[in-house]
Design an enzyme around this catalytic site. Sequence first.
Site, short mmCIF file in Angstrom:
data_model
loop_
_atom_site.label_atom_id
_atom_site.label_comp_id
_atom_site.label_asym_id
_atom_site.label_seq_id
_atom_site.Cartn_x
_atom_site.Cartn_y
_atom_site.Cartn_z
N HIS A 155 0.83 -1.22 0.00
CA HIS A 155 0.00 0.00 0.00
C HIS A 155 0.86 1.26 0.00
CE1 HIS A 155 -3.18 -2.83 1.26
NE2 HIS A 155 -2.23 -3.31 2.05
N SER A 276 12.77 22.20 -15.93
CA SER A 276 11.52 22.95 -16.06
C SER A 276 11.85 24.28 -16.73
CB SER A 276 10.94 23.19 -14.67
OG SER A 276 10.19 24.37 -14.64
N LYS A 282 14.45 22.25 -10.83
CA LYS A 282 13.79 20.99 -11.13
C LYS A 282 14.64 20.03 -11.96
CE LYS A 282 10.08 19.88 -10.29
NZ LYS A 282 8.76 20.25 -10.82
N GLU A 289 7.67 9.04 -16.94
CA GLU A 289 6.24 9.38 -17.01
C GLU A 289 5.68 9.08 -18.40
OE1 GLU A 289 6.10 13.49 -15.76
OE2 GLU A 289 7.22 12.96 -13.96
#
Length: 471
Positions: A155, A276, A282, A289
């Site tokens: 979980h 970014s 970043k 992704e």
Amino acid sequence: MQYFSGRFKEKASDLILDFHSSIDFDKRLYRYDIMGSIAHARMLAHKEIIPAEDAKLIEKTLKEILREIEKGKIPFSREYEDIHMNIEKILTDRIGEPGKKLHTARSRNDQIAVDMKLFAKDEAMKVRSQLLDMMSLLTGLAKDHTETYMPGFTHLQKAQPVTFAHYLMAYAEMFRRDNLRIKNAFELLDACPLGSAALAGVTYPIDREYTAKLLGFECPNWNSLDGVSDRDYLVELMNAFALIMVHMSRLCEEIVIFTSNDYGYLELSDQFATGSSIMPQKKNPDAAELIRGKCGRVFGDLQSLLTTLKGIPLAYNKDLQEDKEVFFDALDTVKGCLLVLHGMLETMTVRKETMLAAASKGFMGATDVADYLTKKGMSFRDAYKLVGSMVTWCMDHGYTLDNLPLEEYKRFSKLFYHDIYKEIATETSVERRKSPGGPARKSVRKHIQFMEKFIRNAAPEIEGYKLNDIL
Ligand code: ARG
């Protein structure tokens, strides 16, 4: 269209020509189409259905056409609808009468069926080879990390400690199954449809064993209706591709989590990360992704083909032309993602200390404390309950199980002695889990050995594979 000029009085509308035409995408089958045609021509000559010199001229010219296509010198035309008619047109333009004999005892229906199977065989092996590379990479990394302790989760809550090697080998195992899944599909598809013709075979004395053998198939298929309409193998391969995407996506999801600021277990190399446009600090895992995101296309491609197939009456129907774009898309996506993921894993940095620190927090020794009491005579259920109350007490009073003083331990149970600290140390906790398949060095090394052997045995079959090259 000139091809059907015998039957039709009027020209087809431009709209319908564009609508039918598959040349823009099926042109990538040119090599397999030429292989199928050469095998067919040789068989026609072998059975004296066409003169041997015509077959020779057909073969020679088809090989010339192949070389020119490869050099980008052949413009295909939508007017000739698909790769089969385009090549046949170029052939007949060059050699006249003999070229017109090639389509004896053949239909585009068995032609496309054989082209697609040859293509699928060739490409399936390339995917298997990429999977093998991925398994080698994961196994090699695992060898370096059998003592890199990290939290194991259920979980996404810290559960029990494992090692990074144990974690990586879970993925190696998934990719091993993917590899075998493609192998299974490959075995089922290995029957040659050439000679099924339009749907009902032919009246000529063809030799289907001969063409099947020439093209490297195990045998001819048994039923001509099935031969021209079977696309099961594409579904099976795409099902395997969909599962490869599932596996890559799960791994990528963890790359996203583990490279995040609050975890920091892994760091991607600059080559495989992005920045970014506004936030200078970043470093984003965009590639992970994207792989996760591309699952949607591959699952969609599979669903799309299943839906196309479900209502098709025997035998060939034009719906079947819809198999190509979805198969090509799923194939290209899976190959691209495997390549990127391989690069990402190969170049990332593993932050062992951060993983170890994370594994030492979060009460992951709780099961071990319960096991400690159980081994000293308490029932597991009582021990479980007692340790639960200990965890609550520790959280309320700012302790963890490893810095809780012995006298506090003893207040909960007289069964506790000083050896409890060793028992719940991360390393001990992992190394005691040496049941087969568990995270202990001993168990993981066995899995690594098994995987290395699997890779060694599978490599010659996969790397040495070549379609019967009759070109
Ligand atoms: N382009 C067609 C396909 O991909 C080839 C077979 C055409 N056959 C026919 N009867 N229209 O399915």
